[in-house]
Design a protein around this motif. Structure first.
Motif, mmCIF file in Angstrom:
data_model
loop_
_atom_site.group_PDB
_atom_site.id
_atom_site.type_symbol
_atom_site.label_atom_id
_atom_site.label_comp_id
_atom_site.label_asym_id
_atom_site.label_seq_id
_atom_site.Cartn_x
_atom_site.Cartn_y
_atom_site.Cartn_z
ATOM 1 N N PHE A 42 0.825 -1.203 0.000
ATOM 2 C CA PHE A 42 0.000 0.000 0.000
ATOM 3 C C PHE A 42 0.864 1.261 0.000
ATOM 4 N N GLN A 44 3.819 1.664 -1.232
ATOM 5 C CA GLN A 44 4.469 1.842 -2.523
ATOM 6 C C GLN A 44 3.470 2.162 -3.635
ATOM 7 N N GLU A 45 2.358 1.459 -3.661
ATOM 8 C CA GLU A 45 1.423 1.583 -4.777
ATOM 9 C C GLU A 45 0.354 2.661 -4.578
ATOM 10 N N ILE A 46 -0.086 2.864 -3.361
ATOM 11 C CA ILE A 46 -1.176 3.803 -3.103
ATOM 12 C C ILE A 46 -0.672 5.056 -2.390
ATOM 13 N N GLY A 47 0.393 4.907 -1.646
ATOM 14 C CA GLY A 47 0.956 6.023 -0.890
ATOM 15 C C GLY A 47 1.175 7.285 -1.693
ATOM 16 N N TYR A 49 -0.461 8.543 -4.103
ATOM 17 C CA TYR A 49 -1.725 9.269 -4.311
ATOM 18 C C TYR A 49 -2.074 10.109 -3.077
ATOM 19 N N PHE A 50 -1.918 9.508 -1.897
ATOM 20 C CA PHE A 50 -2.196 10.232 -0.658
ATOM 21 C C PHE A 50 -1.172 11.349 -0.441
ATOM 22 N N GLN A 53 -2.027 14.174 -2.759
ATOM 23 C CA GLN A 53 -3.208 14.894 -2.278
ATOM 24 C C GLN A 53 -2.832 15.781 -1.095
#
Length: 81
Positions: A42, A44-47, A49-50, A53
């Protein structure tokens, strides 16, 4: 972006949250090792985006406060004859 470094206490807290989520919501048991892999995935792949933002939010706030500061400075001006 630098890799996120979590303390052992933070990692343990997140691992417990992931394990509880899998158990309560998905009725699956996950071990701590699996949960740590999920944290890494999470992060690496989604962090990013957060993170992006967060930067956008900070930029918006900075722009708003800078505009306010501009008005406050204008209010300090002395009248000139």
């Amino acid at each position: 972006m630098q890799k996120i470094k979590l303390s052992k206490a933070q990692t343990a807290h997140i691992v417990s949250k992931i394990k509880a989520y899998f158990n309560d919501e998905l009725h699956q048991e996950r071990g701590g090792f699996e949960a740590e892999f999920l944290i890494d995935f999470f992060a690496q792949e989604i962090g990013p985006y957060f993170y992006n933002q967060g930067l956008t939010d900070a930029h918006t706030l900075f722009a708003e406060k800078s505009e306010e500061l501009g008005y406050l400075i204008q209010e300090l001006e002395n009248p000139v004859n």
